[in-house]
Design a protein around this motif. Structure first.
Motif, PDB file in Angstrom:
ATOM      1  N   MET A   1      20.351 -15.293 -37.126  1.00  0.00           N
ATOM      2  CA  MET A   1      20.954 -14.736 -35.910  1.00  0.00           C
ATOM      3  C   MET A   1      20.875 -13.220 -35.973  1.00  0.00           C
ATOM      4  O   MET A   1      21.174 -12.609 -36.987  1.00  0.00           O
ATOM      5  N   MET A   2      20.482 -12.600 -34.854  1.00  0.00           N
ATOM      6  CA  MET A   2      20.328 -11.151 -34.809  1.00  0.00           C
ATOM      7  C   MET A   2      21.632 -10.480 -34.370  1.00  0.00           C
ATOM      8  O   MET A   2      22.505 -11.100 -33.772  1.00  0.00           O
ATOM      9  N   ASN A   3      21.723  -9.212 -34.675  1.00  0.00           N
ATOM     10  CA  ASN A   3      22.918  -8.432 -34.439  1.00  0.00           C
ATOM     11  C   ASN A   3      22.544  -7.202 -33.622  1.00  0.00           C
ATOM     12  O   ASN A   3      21.698  -6.411 -34.029  1.00  0.00           O
ATOM     13  N   ARG A   4      23.175  -7.015 -32.462  1.00  0.00           N
ATOM     14  CA  ARG A   4      22.860  -5.861 -31.625  1.00  0.00           C
ATOM     15  C   ARG A   4      23.674  -4.645 -32.063  1.00  0.00           C
ATOM     16  O   ARG A   4      24.843  -4.753 -32.405  1.00  0.00           O
ATOM     17  N   VAL A   5      23.018  -3.490 -31.994  1.00  0.00           N
ATOM     18  CA  VAL A   5      23.599  -2.235 -32.464  1.00  0.00           C
ATOM     19  C   VAL A   5      23.258  -1.142 -31.444  1.00  0.00           C
ATOM     20  O   VAL A   5      22.183  -1.152 -30.850  1.00  0.00           O
ATOM     21  N   ILE A   6      24.183  -0.186 -31.258  1.00  0.00           N
ATOM     22  CA  ILE A   6      23.939   0.941 -30.358  1.00  0.00           C
ATOM     23  C   ILE A   6      23.899   2.223 -31.177  1.00  0.00           C
ATOM     24  O   ILE A   6      24.853   2.559 -31.876  1.00  0.00           O
ATOM     25  N   LEU A   7      22.774   2.946 -31.079  1.00  0.00           N
ATOM     26  CA  LEU A   7      22.563   4.183 -31.819  1.00  0.00           C
ATOM     27  C   LEU A   7      22.672   5.392 -30.892  1.00  0.00           C
ATOM     28  O   LEU A   7      22.441   5.285 -29.682  1.00  0.00           O
ATOM     29  N   LEU A   8      22.963   6.555 -31.488  1.00  0.00           N
ATOM     30  CA  LEU A   8      22.786   7.822 -30.783  1.00  0.00           C
ATOM     31  C   LEU A   8      21.330   8.219 -30.965  1.00  0.00           C
ATOM     32  O   LEU A   8      20.903   8.546 -32.067  1.00  0.00           O
ATOM     33  N   ASP A   9      20.567   8.177 -29.880  1.00  0.00           N
ATOM     34  CA  ASP A   9      19.121   8.426 -29.956  1.00  0.00           C
ATOM     35  C   ASP A   9      18.775   9.886 -29.713  1.00  0.00           C
ATOM     36  O   ASP A   9      17.832  10.418 -30.298  1.00  0.00           O
ATOM     37  N   LYS A  10      19.558  10.568 -28.842  1.00  0.00           N
ATOM     38  CA  LYS A  10      19.315  11.979 -28.520  1.00  0.00           C
ATOM     39  C   LYS A  10      20.650  12.694 -28.391  1.00  0.00           C
ATOM     40  O   LYS A  10      21.645  12.089 -28.011  1.00  0.00           O
ATOM     41  N   ARG A  11      20.645  13.970 -28.677  1.00  0.00           N
ATOM     42  CA  ARG A  11      21.845  14.768 -28.445  1.00  0.00           C
ATOM     43  C   ARG A  11      21.816  15.259 -26.994  1.00  0.00           C
ATOM     44  O   ARG A  11      20.867  15.927 -26.576  1.00  0.00           O
ATOM     45  N   PRO A  12      22.826  14.932 -26.217  1.00  0.00           N
ATOM     46  CA  PRO A  12      22.799  15.284 -24.793  1.00  0.00           C
ATOM     47  C   PRO A  12      22.912  16.780 -24.560  1.00  0.00           C
ATOM     48  O   PRO A  12      23.563  17.494 -25.333  1.00  0.00           O
ATOM     49  N   ILE A  13      22.268  17.216 -23.502  1.00  0.00           N
ATOM     50  CA  ILE A  13      22.433  18.581 -23.005  1.00  0.00           C
ATOM     51  C   ILE A  13      23.166  18.458 -21.681  1.00  0.00           C
ATOM     52  O   ILE A  13      22.659  17.883 -20.723  1.00  0.00           O
ATOM     53  N   GLY A  14      24.375  18.982 -21.635  1.00  0.00           N
ATOM     54  CA  GLY A  14      25.191  18.773 -20.445  1.00  0.00           C
ATOM     55  C   GLY A  14      25.780  17.375 -20.449  1.00  0.00           C
ATOM     56  O   GLY A  14      26.174  16.840 -21.489  1.00  0.00           O
ATOM     57  N   THR A  15      25.792  16.753 -19.287  1.00  0.00           N
ATOM     58  CA  THR A  15      26.374  15.421 -19.154  1.00  0.00           C
ATOM     59  C   THR A  15      25.488  14.375 -19.817  1.00  0.00           C
ATOM     60  O   THR A  15      24.284  14.335 -19.566  1.00  0.00           O
ATOM     61  N   PRO A  16      26.035  13.519 -20.682  1.00  0.00           N
ATOM     62  CA  PRO A  16      25.220  12.481 -21.322  1.00  0.00           C
ATOM     63  C   PRO A  16      24.651  11.503 -20.290  1.00  0.00           C
ATOM     64  O   PRO A  16      25.182  11.337 -19.194  1.00  0.00           O
ATOM     65  N   THR A  17      23.551  10.853 -20.673  1.00  0.00           N
ATOM     66  CA  THR A  17      22.939   9.819 -19.844  1.00  0.00           C
ATOM     67  C   THR A  17      22.676   8.600 -20.717  1.00  0.00           C
ATOM     68  O   THR A  17      22.764   8.656 -21.945  1.00  0.00           O
ATOM     69  N   LEU A  18      22.297   7.515 -20.072  1.00  0.00           N
ATOM     70  CA  LEU A  18      21.977   6.294 -20.819  1.00  0.00           C
ATOM     71  C   LEU A  18      20.794   6.491 -21.759  1.00  0.00           C
ATOM     72  O   LEU A  18      20.665   5.787 -22.762  1.00  0.00           O
ATOM     73  N   ASN A  19      19.943   7.455 -21.445  1.00  0.00           N
ATOM     74  CA  ASN A  19      18.777   7.719 -22.297  1.00  0.00           C
ATOM     75  C   ASN A  19      19.152   8.299 -23.651  1.00  0.00           C
ATOM     76  O   ASN A  19      18.310   8.363 -24.559  1.00  0.00           O
ATOM     77  N   ASP A  20      20.393   8.741 -23.797  1.00  0.00           N
ATOM     78  CA  ASP A  20      20.831   9.290 -25.071  1.00  0.00           C
ATOM     79  C   ASP A  20      21.206   8.197 -26.074  1.00  0.00           C
ATOM     80  O   ASP A  20      21.445   8.487 -27.249  1.00  0.00           O
ATOM     81  N   PHE A  21      21.260   6.951 -25.592  1.00  0.00           N
ATOM     82  CA  PHE A  21      21.624   5.815 -26.441  1.00  0.00           C
ATOM     83  C   PHE A  21      20.408   4.917 -26.650  1.00  0.00           C
ATOM     84  O   PHE A  21      19.485   4.904 -25.842  1.00  0.00           O
ATOM     85  N   LYS A  22      20.431   4.157 -27.721  1.00  0.00           N
ATOM     86  CA  LYS A  22      19.343   3.217 -27.981  1.00  0.00           C
ATOM     87  C   LYS A  22      19.914   1.923 -28.546  1.00  0.00           C
ATOM     88  O   LYS A  22      20.743   1.942 -29.449  1.00  0.00           O
ATOM     89  N   PHE A  23      19.486   0.804 -27.980  1.00  0.00           N
ATOM     90  CA  PHE A  23      19.878  -0.517 -28.474  1.00  0.00           C
ATOM     91  C   PHE A  23      18.803  -1.015 -29.441  1.00  0.00           C
ATOM     92  O   PHE A  23      17.611  -0.934 -29.145  1.00  0.00           O
ATOM     93  N   ILE A  24      19.243  -1.512 -30.583  1.00  0.00           N
ATOM     94  CA  ILE A  24      18.325  -2.152 -31.521  1.00  0.00           C
ATOM     95  C   ILE A  24      18.922  -3.482 -31.967  1.00  0.00           C
ATOM     96  O   ILE A  24      20.103  -3.766 -31.717  1.00  0.00           O
ATOM     97  N   GLU A  25      18.097  -4.279 -32.617  1.00  0.00           N
ATOM     98  CA  GLU A  25      18.581  -5.521 -33.218  1.00  0.00           C
ATOM     99  C   GLU A  25      18.292  -5.488 -34.711  1.00  0.00           C
ATOM    100  O   GLU A  25      17.242  -4.988 -35.139  1.00  0.00           O
ATOM    101  N   GLU A  26      19.247  -5.963 -35.490  1.00  0.00           N
ATOM    102  CA  GLU A  26      19.076  -6.068 -36.929  1.00  0.00           C
ATOM    103  C   GLU A  26      19.594  -7.429 -37.378  1.00  0.00           C
ATOM    104  O   GLU A  26      20.228  -8.151 -36.611  1.00  0.00           O
ATOM    105  N   GLU A  27      19.331  -7.774 -38.594  1.00  0.00           N
ATOM    106  CA  GLU A  27      19.785  -9.065 -39.099  1.00  0.00           C
ATOM    107  C   GLU A  27      21.308  -9.086 -39.209  1.00  0.00           C
ATOM    108  O   GLU A  27      21.929  -8.103 -39.638  1.00  0.00           O
TER     109      GLU A  27
END
Length: 332
Positions: free
Chosen positions: A1-27
C-alpha cells in the motif's frame, strides 16, 4: 500500500500558490520496536506556516525544500510496538503531511474524543485556544469594564479571544471581512460590536464609535492598516498582545506605515509580540480553565472543515482569502 506525502517544492514569492507544493507517493511505513504507526485524521493549517515556507530567520526553522511540511495533527494509532500507546487510541502533535507515518511517541499528547470532538484539540483545546488565552491574560491583562478590540476576530484565535474577553467582563469589539462573519461574531460569540473592515471607509472613526471610551486592550492578529486604525484610538496604559500579522505575510517589500513610537510613548502603551510556547509552563492550567468554560457553555468554537488529504494545500491558501470561520481544519 502506498502512502501520499505533501512536500514543499518551491519557496513562494509573495502569496503562495498550489505550484509551491508537490504530492508524492512512498511506501507505507511499518512500526518497529518502540514505535507506533499513525494514520492522519485531522490536519491543522495555520497562517504561521507561511513564514516557515521562506528561508528567513524566525522563531522556528524554515521548512526544507523537497521535504514534507508539518503542522498540528490528530492521528490514530493503528499499530503499536510501544507499550505506552494502544492501538485505537488518538494523539495530537506536530506531524508531517503524510497519510501514514511512524513515531516514537515523543512530543505527542494522548487525546480523548469521547467528551469533545477530536478536532477540538487542534482548536479551542489546542494551540489555538492556548494562544488566545495566554496571549490575552498574560500580556493583555484585561480588567472588568475595559474595552478589548480584536482584529481577525472571525479567525481561529480571534473568535476565542473575544469570548474570553466577555467571560472576563470586557466590552469586546471585533474586526472581520464579511457581513456574514460580523453577524456570526455577534450572534454566536457574543461580540458587542463588529466592524466590516472591507466595507468601512474610515476604520479609525468606526472604531471610535464602537469603542467610545477608547481601547484598553488590542489583540492584534493582522497588523497593517487595521492595526494603525486601532492604535489611533488607544488609551493610556493600554496593552497590545501581538499574535500575528497575516495582512503582511505575503508582502515582498517592507510596508511603511505610521511610526508607532510616538503613540506608544505618549500613551504609555505596552506592545509585546509573543509565541505560545513562551508560556509552555502554563499550558496545563490554561487547558483546564478553557475546558471548564467549554463544559459550562461559556465558550463556543467554530470550525471550517475541509475534507480530503489532497485539499490540505488549498485549505492553507484559503486562509489568506479569509474563507475560514474559526479554525481551518482538514479532515482526512
Amino acid at each position: 500500500m502506498m502512502n501520499r506525502v505533501i512536500l514543499l517544492d518551491k519557496r513562494p514569492i509573495g502569496t503562495p500558490t498550489l505550484n509551491d507544493f508537490k504530492f508524492i507517493e512512498e511506501e507505507k511505513p511499518t512500526a518497529k520496536n518502540g514505535e507506533i504507526l499513525l494514520k492522519a485524521l485531522f490536519v491543522s493549517v495555520d497562517p504561521y506556516l507561511r513564514g516557515r515556507m521562506s528561508d528567513a530567520k524566525s522563531y522556528v526553522p524554515p521548512f526544507e525544500l523537497h521535504k514534507p511540511i508539518s503542522s498540528g495533527m490528530i492521528a490514530e494509532v493503528i499499530a503499536s510496538e510501544n507499550a505506552d500507546f494502544k492501538v485505537g487510541s488518538h494523539v495530537s502533535g506536530l506531524l508531517e503531511w503524510k497519510e501514514f507515518q511512524v513515531s516514537t511517541g515523543k512530543g505527542l499528547n494522548k487525546v480523548d474524543g469521547t467528551k469533545v470532538g477530536l478536532s477540538a484539540y487542534l482548536g479551542i483545546l489546542g494551540m489555538t485556544g492556548l494562544t488566545a488565552y495566554l496571549g490575552l491574560t498574560e500580556i493583555g491583562k484585561p480588567k472588568e469594564g475595559e474595552t478589548l478590540v480584536v482584529s481577525g476576530a472571525a479567525g481561529a484565535v480571534g473568535s476565542v479571544v473575544g469570548q474570553i474577553g466577555k467571560v472576563l467582563g470586557c466590552r469586546v469589539v471585533g474586526l472581520a471581512g464579511t457581513d456574514e462573519k460580523v453577524e456570526m461574531l455577534k450572534k454566536d460569540f457574543g461580540y458587542d460590536e463588529v466592524i466590516n473592515y472591507k466595507t468601512t471607509k474610515d476604520i479609525s472613526k468606526a472604531i471610535k464609535n464602537a469603542a467610545p471610551n477608547g481601547v484598553d486592550v488590542y489583540f492584534d492578529n493582522v497588523g497593517g492598516e487595521i492595526s494603525d486604525a486601532v492604535l489611533a484610538n488607544i488609551n493610556n496604559f493600554a496593552r497590545v498582545p501581538v499574535c500575528g500579522a497575516i495582512s503582511l505575510y505575503n508582502d515582498t517589500e517592507i510596508a511603511k506605515g505610521p511610526r508607532l513610537q510616538p503613540i506608544i510613548v505618549k500613551n504609555s502603551v505596552l506592545m509585546q509580540g509573543f509565541i505560545v510556547s513562551n508560556y509552555a509552563a502554563k499550558f496545563p492550567e490554561a487547558i483546564q480553565k478553557m475546558a471548564t468554560w467549554l463544559k459550562d457553555g461559556k465558550l463556543a468554537h467554530q470550525e471550517t472543515i475541509v475534507e480530503g488529504f489532497d485539499q490540505i494545500p488549498q485549505a492553507f491558501l484559503d486562509l489568506f482569502e479569509g474563507k475560514n470561520k474559526g479554525k481551518m481544519i482538514v479532515k482526512i
